[in-house]
Design a protein around this motif. Structure first.
Motif, PDB file in Angstrom:
ATOM      1  N   VAL A  30       0.830  -1.095  -0.166  1.00  0.00           N
ATOM      2  CA  VAL A  30      -0.144   0.089  -0.014  1.00  0.00           C
ATOM      3  C   VAL A  30       0.908   1.349  -0.090  1.00  0.00           C
ATOM      4  O   VAL A  30       2.009   1.240   0.076  1.00  0.00           O
ATOM      5  CB  VAL A  30      -1.032  -0.063   1.116  1.00  0.00           C
ATOM      6  CG1 VAL A  30      -1.812  -1.167   1.143  1.00  0.00           C
ATOM      7  CG2 VAL A  30      -0.362   0.198   2.689  1.00  0.00           C
ATOM      8  N   LYS A  50      -2.166  10.930  11.250  1.00  0.00           N
ATOM      9  CA  LYS A  50      -2.982   9.739  11.215  1.00  0.00           C
ATOM     10  C   LYS A  50      -3.985   9.843  12.288  1.00  0.00           C
ATOM     11  O   LYS A  50      -4.779   8.976  12.345  1.00  0.00           O
ATOM     12  CB  LYS A  50      -2.012   8.432  11.282  1.00  0.00           C
ATOM     13  CG  LYS A  50      -1.334   8.114   9.777  1.00  0.00           C
ATOM     14  CD  LYS A  50      -0.462   7.130  10.015  1.00  0.00           C
ATOM     15  CE  LYS A  50      -1.301   5.727  10.245  1.00  0.00           C
ATOM     16  NZ  LYS A  50      -2.114   5.277   9.171  1.00  0.00           N
ATOM     17  N   SER A 144       0.602   2.754   6.785  1.00  0.00           N
ATOM     18  CA  SER A 144       0.079   3.151   5.775  1.00  0.00           C
ATOM     19  C   SER A 144      -0.512   4.373   5.724  1.00  0.00           C
ATOM     20  O   SER A 144      -0.686   5.052   6.756  1.00  0.00           O
ATOM     21  CB  SER A 144      -1.271   2.227   5.584  1.00  0.00           C
ATOM     22  OG  SER A 144      -1.891   2.110   6.735  1.00  0.00           O
ATOM     23  N   ASN A 146      -2.955   6.523   5.578  1.00  0.00           N
ATOM     24  CA  ASN A 146      -4.313   6.828   5.706  1.00  0.00           C
ATOM     25  C   ASN A 146      -4.684   7.232   7.362  1.00  0.00           C
ATOM     26  O   ASN A 146      -3.631   6.976   8.280  1.00  0.00           O
ATOM     27  CB  ASN A 146      -5.238   5.537   5.577  1.00  0.00           C
ATOM     28  CG  ASN A 146      -4.746   4.322   6.338  1.00  0.00           C
ATOM     29  OD1 ASN A 146      -3.803   3.799   5.990  1.00  0.00           O
ATOM     30  ND2 ASN A 146      -5.413   3.973   7.216  1.00  0.00           N
ATOM     31  N   SER A 152      -6.756   1.333   4.141  1.00  0.00           N
ATOM     32  CA  SER A 152      -5.241   1.691   3.599  1.00  0.00           C
ATOM     33  C   SER A 152      -5.536   2.222   2.148  1.00  0.00           C
ATOM     34  O   SER A 152      -6.280   1.524   1.185  1.00  0.00           O
ATOM     35  CB  SER A 152      -4.569   0.524   3.642  1.00  0.00           C
ATOM     36  OG  SER A 152      -4.395   0.162   5.061  1.00  0.00           O
ATOM     37  N   GLU A 184      -1.496  -5.162   3.376  1.00  0.00           N
ATOM     38  CA  GLU A 184      -0.135  -4.568   4.034  1.00  0.00           C
ATOM     39  C   GLU A 184       0.642  -6.132   4.148  1.00  0.00           C
ATOM     40  O   GLU A 184       0.195  -7.089   3.922  1.00  0.00           O
ATOM     41  CB  GLU A 184      -0.351  -4.246   5.519  1.00  0.00           C
ATOM     42  CG  GLU A 184      -1.154  -2.998   5.582  1.00  0.00           C
ATOM     43  CD  GLU A 184      -2.509  -3.049   5.265  1.00  0.00           C
ATOM     44  OE1 GLU A 184      -3.381  -2.199   5.080  1.00  0.00           O
ATOM     45  OE2 GLU A 184      -3.077  -4.360   4.893  1.00  0.00           O
ATOM     46  N   SER A 231       1.611  -3.419  13.608  1.00  0.00           N
ATOM     47  CA  SER A 231       0.639  -2.529  13.047  1.00  0.00           C
ATOM     48  C   SER A 231      -0.535  -3.393  12.615  1.00  0.00           C
ATOM     49  O   SER A 231      -0.136  -4.562  12.124  1.00  0.00           O
ATOM     50  CB  SER A 231       1.100  -1.955  11.656  1.00  0.00           C
ATOM     51  OG  SER A 231       2.249  -0.843  12.069  1.00  0.00           O
ATOM     52  N   TYR A 238      -8.909  -1.053   9.336  1.00  0.00           N
ATOM     53  CA  TYR A 238      -9.054  -1.047   7.904  1.00  0.00           C
ATOM     54  C   TYR A 238     -10.490  -0.972   7.463  1.00  0.00           C
ATOM     55  O   TYR A 238     -11.114  -1.465   6.514  1.00  0.00           O
ATOM     56  CB  TYR A 238      -8.660  -2.424   7.184  1.00  0.00           C
ATOM     57  CG  TYR A 238      -7.515  -3.141   7.726  1.00  0.00           C
ATOM     58  CD1 TYR A 238      -6.212  -2.314   7.330  1.00  0.00           C
ATOM     59  CD2 TYR A 238      -7.341  -4.406   8.253  1.00  0.00           C
ATOM     60  CE1 TYR A 238      -4.887  -2.902   7.696  1.00  0.00           C
ATOM     61  CE2 TYR A 238      -6.058  -4.781   8.765  1.00  0.00           C
ATOM     62  CZ  TYR A 238      -4.850  -3.901   8.503  1.00  0.00           C
ATOM     63  OH  TYR A 238      -3.721  -4.571   8.859  1.00  0.00           O
ATOM     64  N   TYR A 298      -9.172  -2.883  -1.233  1.00  0.00           N
ATOM     65  CA  TYR A 298      -9.119  -1.622  -0.535  1.00  0.00           C
ATOM     66  C   TYR A 298      -9.543  -0.617  -1.542  1.00  0.00           C
ATOM     67  O   TYR A 298     -10.515   0.202  -1.031  1.00  0.00           O
ATOM     68  CB  TYR A 298      -7.852  -1.101  -0.022  1.00  0.00           C
ATOM     69  CG  TYR A 298      -7.214  -2.017   1.183  1.00  0.00           C
ATOM     70  CD1 TYR A 298      -8.083  -2.579   1.981  1.00  0.00           C
ATOM     71  CD2 TYR A 298      -6.007  -1.736   1.339  1.00  0.00           C
ATOM     72  CE1 TYR A 298      -7.954  -3.188   3.073  1.00  0.00           C
ATOM     73  CE2 TYR A 298      -5.525  -2.764   2.542  1.00  0.00           C
ATOM     74  CZ  TYR A 298      -6.328  -3.360   3.318  1.00  0.00           C
ATOM     75  OH  TYR A 298      -5.924  -4.041   4.414  1.00  0.00           O
TER      76      TYR A 298
END
Length: 338
Positions: A30, A50, A144, A146, A152, A184, A231, A238, A298
């Motif tokens: 990603v 984030k 990621s 986002n 992501s 990911e 993570s 997600y 995604y």
């Protein structure tokens, strides 16, 4: 865009990282939101952008020729075997963090996650950044790109939409086309080998447990209560903003009738019914191959999330090892609404 333009942008991106700024860049998994992994203030900018909890670790990305002994206390034989087999690629290794590496990248833990991405733009950015660093070590901390817990990004346009409130001076975005893996990286914990624990699969991904096992001689164990936090390990993650449910084929058809009361519904299925005349339901076919499914997942979630549906319904993928990573991602996306 010409090669000269790309080189110029990469040089600017490396300089931005050196100055403590944020650079979003493409990887094969990603898009990542990057900052100098040795600069705690720069890492804090990632967390602030984030909305990420400070105790949630990020992954350090390194170039193919990086000296890993700079980042970790030791590189065990198991790590070297996996690197030989899968790097550059979508595999993150959790190893004991070297004392001089900021704890900020690890959420305060004694371990650190390292990955060497396969995307050529990511690799060149990392190389150029390393050349600018006085110590020659150019690790980039990059979760990621986002907002925390959201879907992501697999396209540069996703990053722009996610961080539309940031100016170009606050966030530089490098274009690199769509991500080819789409989810990911696989995460393997090797940080506790000296205690007789591991390898442990902390997050499934494109590289399967079976592939890991083929290299190491035995498949990695499941996470235990004392495994490092990594993570994407939260139960709900997600997730789109639209309520999402993962259902068996029979449950999906029954749920459609229920959700129609609330409004229009998106239904993602392997074999949408031939009769799709129901004006309250939009059917979306999905790939029968787990890697193709993951690559598109995604982007599909983001697209459906923008269409104003009352709910998004996913037909349950096969519960087999080949689909483990896909089931992990959509399961965590749906957990936010369970």
């Amino acid at each position: 865009m010409t090669s000269v333009d790309i080189s110029r942008l990469l040089a600017q991106g490396a300089q931005r990282l050196l100055e403590g700024g944020l650079v979003a860049f493409p990887t094969e998994t990603v898009y990542g939101l990057g900052a100098d992994a040795e600069n705690p203030q720069a890492i804090a900018r990632i967390y602030a952008a984030k909305g990420r909890p400070a105790n949630h670790p990020v992954i350090v990305h390194v170039a193919p020729d990086a000296d890993l002994t700079y980042w970790v206390k030791s590189v065990p034989a198991e790590a070297r075997a996996l690197m030989q087999a899968f790097w550059p690629g979508p595999l993150t290794l959790i190893l004991p963090r070297a004392q001089h590496i900021p704890a900020a990248v690890s959420g305060g833990q004694d371990s650190v996650g390292l990955r060497c991405p396969a995307h050529p733009i990511a690799q060149e950015l990392l190389r150029q950044f390393a050349r600018l660093k006085p110590n020659g070590q150019g690790g980039v901390a990059a979760p990621s790109a986002n907002k925390f817990g959201q879907v992501s990004p697999t396209h540069a346009s996703h990053v722009r939409a996610e961080f539309s409130g940031l100016t170009e001076s606050e966030l530089m975005i490098l274009e690199g086309g769509p991500a080819q893996v789409g989810i990911e990286s696989t995460i393997i914990d090797l940080s506790r080998l000296d205690r007789g624990i591991g390898p442990v699969l902390l997050r499934p991904g494109h590289i399967s447990a079976a592939q890991i096992g083929a290299v190491l001689g035995a498949e990695p164990a499941h996470p235990d209560a004392f495994a490092p936090q990594v993570s994407g390990s939260l139960k709900a993650h997600y997730a789109p903003r639209t309520p999402l449910y993962v259902l068996s084929t029979a449950q999906l058809l029954n749920r459609i009738e229920k959700e129609r009361i609330a409004g229009r519904v998106a239904a993602v299925a392997f074999h949408p019914p031939g009769d799709t005349a129901n004006s309250d339901v939009d059917w979306y076919p999905c790939a029968a191959d787990p890697h193709a499914y993951a690559r598109d997942l995604y982007a599909l979630l983001r697209d459906l999330d923008e269409r104003g549906y009352a709910a998004i319904l996913f037909e349950q993928p096969p519960r087999t090892l080949a689909w483990q990573a896909v089931n992990d991602r959509i399961g965590r996306a749906a957990a936010a609404f369970s």
